[in-house]
Enzyme design. Structure first.
Site, PDB file in Angstrom:
ATOM      1  N   PHE A  72      39.332  45.413  36.242  1.00  0.00           N
ATOM      2  CA  PHE A  72      38.628  46.587  36.624  1.00  0.00           C
ATOM      3  C   PHE A  72      39.238  47.815  35.854  1.00  0.00           C
ATOM      4  CE2 PHE A  72      42.683  47.295  39.047  1.00  0.00           C
ATOM      5  CZ  PHE A  72      42.712  48.501  38.655  1.00  0.00           C
ATOM      6  N   LYS A  74      30.928  38.380  33.473  1.00  0.00           N
ATOM      7  CA  LYS A  74      31.094  38.617  34.901  1.00  0.00           C
ATOM      8  C   LYS A  74      32.229  39.690  34.825  1.00  0.00           C
ATOM      9  CE  LYS A  74      33.349  38.546  38.227  1.00  0.00           C
ATOM     10  NZ  LYS A  74      33.798  39.810  38.927  1.00  0.00           N
ATOM     11  N   GLU A  81      33.815  43.741  39.785  1.00  0.00           N
ATOM     12  CA  GLU A  81      32.750  44.440  41.118  1.00  0.00           C
ATOM     13  C   GLU A  81      33.534  45.900  41.360  1.00  0.00           C
ATOM     14  OE1 GLU A  81      35.162  42.018  41.178  1.00  0.00           O
ATOM     15  OE2 GLU A  81      35.472  41.224  43.477  1.00  0.00           O
ATOM     16  N   ARG A  82      34.395  46.004  40.861  1.00  0.00           N
ATOM     17  CA  ARG A  82      34.954  47.515  41.191  1.00  0.00           C
ATOM     18  C   ARG A  82      34.165  48.731  40.403  1.00  0.00           C
ATOM     19  NH1 ARG A  82      37.473  45.317  44.559  1.00  0.00           N
ATOM     20  NH2 ARG A  82      39.379  43.992  44.357  1.00  0.00           N
ATOM     21  N   SER A 128      44.394  39.749  36.978  1.00  0.00           N
ATOM     22  CA  SER A 128      45.995  39.410  37.580  1.00  0.00           C
ATOM     23  C   SER A 128      46.461  37.995  37.287  1.00  0.00           C
ATOM     24  CB  SER A 128      45.843  39.672  38.942  1.00  0.00           C
ATOM     25  OG  SER A 128      45.272  38.875  39.454  1.00  0.00           O
ATOM     26  N   CYS A 172      47.655  47.209  31.696  1.00  0.00           N
ATOM     27  CA  CYS A 172      48.486  45.875  31.717  1.00  0.00           C
ATOM     28  C   CYS A 172      49.544  46.343  30.542  1.00  0.00           C
ATOM     29  CB  CYS A 172      47.567  44.887  31.069  1.00  0.00           C
ATOM     30  SG  CYS A 172      47.124  44.801  29.613  1.00  0.00           S
ATOM     31  N   GLU A 218      54.403  43.240  39.777  1.00  0.00           N
ATOM     32  CA  GLU A 218      53.599  44.222  38.959  1.00  0.00           C
ATOM     33  C   GLU A 218      52.969  45.186  39.820  1.00  0.00           C
ATOM     34  OE1 GLU A 218      49.952  43.132  37.494  1.00  0.00           O
ATOM     35  OE2 GLU A 218      50.099  44.250  35.771  1.00  0.00           O
TER      36      GLU A 218
HETATM   37  P1  NAD Z   1      41.839  40.856  39.129  1.00  0.00           P
HETATM   38  O1  NAD Z   1      42.626  39.467  38.868  1.00  0.00           O
HETATM   39  O2  NAD Z   1      41.581  41.256  40.802  1.00  0.00           O
HETATM   40  O3  NAD Z   1      40.225  40.442  39.042  1.00  0.00           O
HETATM   41  C1  NAD Z   1      40.089  40.093  37.511  1.00  0.00           C
HETATM   42  C2  NAD Z   1      38.559  39.420  37.815  1.00  0.00           C
HETATM   43  O4  NAD Z   1      38.659  38.244  38.568  1.00  0.00           O
HETATM   44  C3  NAD Z   1      37.502  40.224  38.195  1.00  0.00           C
HETATM   45  O5  NAD Z   1      36.425  39.990  37.551  1.00  0.00           O
HETATM   46  C4  NAD Z   1      37.182  39.606  39.672  1.00  0.00           C
HETATM   47  O6  NAD Z   1      36.035  39.727  40.206  1.00  0.00           O
HETATM   48  C5  NAD Z   1      37.698  38.372  39.513  1.00  0.00           C
HETATM   49  N1  NAD Z   1      38.329  37.523  40.615  1.00  0.00           N
HETATM   50  C6  NAD Z   1      38.993  38.445  41.668  1.00  0.00           C
HETATM   51  N2  NAD Z   1      39.613  37.487  42.504  1.00  0.00           N
HETATM   52  C7  NAD Z   1      39.082  36.380  42.092  1.00  0.00           C
HETATM   53  C8  NAD Z   1      39.216  35.033  42.788  1.00  0.00           C
HETATM   54  N3  NAD Z   1      39.947  34.816  43.836  1.00  0.00           N
HETATM   55  N4  NAD Z   1      38.579  33.953  42.233  1.00  0.00           N
HETATM   56  C9  NAD Z   1      37.838  34.160  41.135  1.00  0.00           C
HETATM   57  N5  NAD Z   1      37.755  35.198  40.481  1.00  0.00           N
HETATM   58  C10 NAD Z   1      38.271  36.355  41.168  1.00  0.00           C
HETATM   59  O7  NAD Z   1      42.423  41.926  38.426  1.00  0.00           O
HETATM   60  P2  NAD Z   1      42.009  43.398  38.571  1.00  0.00           P
HETATM   61  O8  NAD Z   1      42.863  43.889  39.925  1.00  0.00           O
HETATM   62  O9  NAD Z   1      40.648  43.744  38.186  1.00  0.00           O
HETATM   63  O10 NAD Z   1      43.013  43.887  37.170  1.00  0.00           O
HETATM   64  C11 NAD Z   1      44.213  44.207  37.175  1.00  0.00           C
HETATM   65  C12 NAD Z   1      45.082  43.101  36.722  1.00  0.00           C
HETATM   66  O11 NAD Z   1      44.452  42.699  35.256  1.00  0.00           O
HETATM   67  C13 NAD Z   1      46.401  43.542  36.263  1.00  0.00           C
HETATM   68  O12 NAD Z   1      47.301  42.373  36.828  1.00  0.00           O
HETATM   69  C14 NAD Z   1      46.755  43.662  34.782  1.00  0.00           C
HETATM   70  O13 NAD Z   1      48.003  43.587  34.466  1.00  0.00           O
HETATM   71  C15 NAD Z   1      45.764  42.659  34.362  1.00  0.00           C
HETATM   72  N6  NAD Z   1      45.434  43.050  32.996  1.00  0.00           N
HETATM   73  C16 NAD Z   1      46.045  42.274  31.996  1.00  0.00           C
HETATM   74  C17 NAD Z   1      45.448  42.548  30.855  1.00  0.00           C
HETATM   75  C18 NAD Z   1      46.060  41.635  29.536  1.00  0.00           C
HETATM   76  O14 NAD Z   1      45.401  41.651  28.382  1.00  0.00           O
HETATM   77  N7  NAD Z   1      47.097  40.904  29.796  1.00  0.00           N
HETATM   78  C19 NAD Z   1      44.707  43.599  30.402  1.00  0.00           C
HETATM   79  C20 NAD Z   1      44.062  44.388  31.621  1.00  0.00           C
HETATM   80  C21 NAD Z   1      44.444  44.080  32.991  1.00  0.00           C
END
Ligand code: NAD
Length: 499
Positions: free
Chosen positions: A149, A173, A176-177, A226, A281, A384
């Protein structure tokens, strides 16, 4: 209530699963739209259509593909204000920050306009008598991106730009937020001339992700989010035989040496710690001053700067430093971690828990929070937080400070502030973290370098954007060709030496 869509075969397509998620305006704390959550059948249909569209796109010459991206850049600039407004209204970040989100994605698209050069391959003339050898980079087929998101414009573009430039079809994909901007990007790419079906946006949750992970037509998956989800997607995707790269969470340390310019270090920390409400991140979430005196001076410089931060809705334009966090759950989680830090004995210097803004009482705002004397066994250090919370861990020596950053399970970004070149060089050389800043707090590499963390911040090889992306989204085929000059030899039964 506005119902959002998917974007499939060049059209906005209503969801048919009957499942929806709420999309909030985080500044108001109110639902502003519903996003459809795709079923497995909807995802499979989008992938099947992409598989049909892909060969035609792959057969389009690389320069023509690049021209579509060139036009896309023009359209992104044309619609910058509209994109930023939609982004801020769903994410909560300030308008200038939302434009930065679009801009950093746009720069990767600009880099991808040079794809013909990156796809040229390699050629060896006369590798043996009458023998030429050449390697081609060919697209993989249908590939997918699953994105978080916190950068709803930049990260989808980091993925789709190189994938499309290489001749793949792409399934996005998004989170969804905040799904509106990814849908707008798909519209703009279609306007730029991308053939229908080559980019499909399917909105959804775990069901849609699992459908992508298990669909045999998907050749590669790029994920950002994450760490627990990164590990899950990496494991399941790889065991299904796909090429997978996953970028996860972070806990970025900034080491402040006694010789640093303390005003510069404090300014940098405030921007890197609290910008975008800490939902980056590459945010700095841990300051590590070296020596008690350095720590005291740093805290003294930080406090008035943090107290002056303006927290508010994006509609305040340039007059606000950061906005709300993304959801009520995110806010509750951040507040819970602050409580935990207090209970664990960290010194709460500035407390953002009771922050409230007139007219926005239901918004998901968290005031800027500063902890001092955090120790490495505390949960607020290990986890985090992803909110506007900066922790200070005091170190006695440079080696101790370096050790903290090296021992942490995450390895996304880090920074050192010093005037000493020898210390800076030593730090850059020894640290086990993917992106390093020297007197630069958020060292996000530009489009033509690559972006990626180490340890639990990155899974799989090859980074995002830059030349690595062109390796990730292509496979190499090497041809050895001999055109005999008339002399026919008998069969050969051993490996030919190239003499
Ligand atoms: P998230 O892991 O909750 O979601 C990321 C994606 O995974 C979304 O599209 C979501 O729909 C999907 N998802 C969520 N739960 C799932 C599940 N149980 N099974 C399958 N798919 C699922 O992350 P977020 O809250 O959207 O983003 C924040 C996180 O992203 C933070 O941890 C941040 O550090 C990380 N991030 C990392 C980078 C990098 O390049 N390392 C860059 C940006 C963000």
């Amino acid at each position: 209530m506005k119902d959002l869509t998917h974007f499939v075969n060049g059209q906005h397509t209503a969801g048919t699963s009957g499942r929806f998620a709420d999309v909030y305006n985080p500044a108001l704390g109110e639902v502003q739209a519903r996003v459809p959550l795709a079923s497995k059948a909807e995802v499979d249909a989008a992938i099947a259509a992409a598989a049909e569209a892909q060969p035609g796109w792959a057969a389009t010459n690389p320069q023509r593909r690049a021209r579509v991206l060139m036009e896309f850049v023009r359209l992104l600039n044309r619609d910058m204000d509209k994109l930023a407004e939609a982004l801020s209204s769903e994410h909560g970040k300030t308008l200038p920050d939302a434009k930065g989100d679009v801009q950093r994605g746009l720069e990767v698209i600009e880099f991808c306009i040079g794809a013909p050069h990156l796809l040229k391959g390699e050629f060896t003339d006369s590798a043996g008598p009458g023998i030429d050898m050449y390697s081609m980079r060919q697209p993989l087929g249908v590939v997918a991106g699953i994105t978080p998101f916190n950068f709803p414009a930049m990260i989808p573009m980091w993925k789709m730009g190189p994938a499309l430039a290489c001749g793949n079809a792409f399934i996005l994909k998004p989170s969804e937020r905040d799904p509106s901007v990814p849908l707008m990007l798909a519209e703009l790419l279609q306007e730029a001339g991308l053939p229908d079906g080559v980019l499909q946006v399917v909105n959804g949750d775990k069901e849609a992700v699992d459908a992508i992970l298990d669909n045999p037509a998907i050749q590669a998956i790029g994920f950002v989010g994450s760490t627990p989800i990164a590990e899950y997607i990496y494991g399941r995707g790889c065991s299904n035989g796909k090429r997978v790269q996953c970028f996860g969470g972070a806990k970025n340390h900034m080491i402040v040496m006694p010789d640093a310019d303390m005003d510069q270090a404090a300014d940098a920390l405030v921007g890197a710690g609290y910008g975008a409400a800490g939902e980056r991140c590459m945010a700095i979430s841990v300051a590590v001053p070296v020596g008690e005196e350095t720590a005291d001076r740093l805290i003294e410089k930080l406090v008035p700067r943090i107290e002056k931060l303006k927290v508010g809705p994006y509609t305040a334009g340039n007059d606000v430093d950061y906005g709300p966090v993304v959801t009520a759950e995110a806010k509750a989680r951040v507040l819970g971690l602050i409580d935990k830090g207090v209970a664990e004995g960290a010194e709460l210097v500035l407390d953002g828990r009771n922050f409230s803004l007139q007219g926005y009482e239901k918004g998901f705002f968290v005031g800027p929070t500063l902890f001092d004397r955090v120790t490495t066994d505390m949960e607020i250090y290990r986890t985090e937080i992803f909110g506007p919370v900066l922790s200070t861990v005091r170190a006695k020596t440079y080696e101790e400070a370096l050790g903290h950053a090296m021992d942490h399970e995450y390895g996304n970004g880090t920074a050192i502030f010093t005037r000493d070149g020898d210390t800076a060089r030593d730090f850059a050389s020894r640290i086990n973290i993917g992106m390093v800043g020297i007197n630069v707090p958020i060292p996000v590499p530009l489009a033509y370098h690559t972006f990626g963390g180490w340890k639990k911040s990155g899974f799989g090889d090859l980074n995002q954007h830059g030349p690595d992306a062109f390796r990730f989204y292509t496979r190499t085929k090497t041809v050895t060709a001999r055109w005999p000059s008339g002399l026919k030899e008998g069969g050969e039964f051993h490996f030919k030496q190239m003499d």
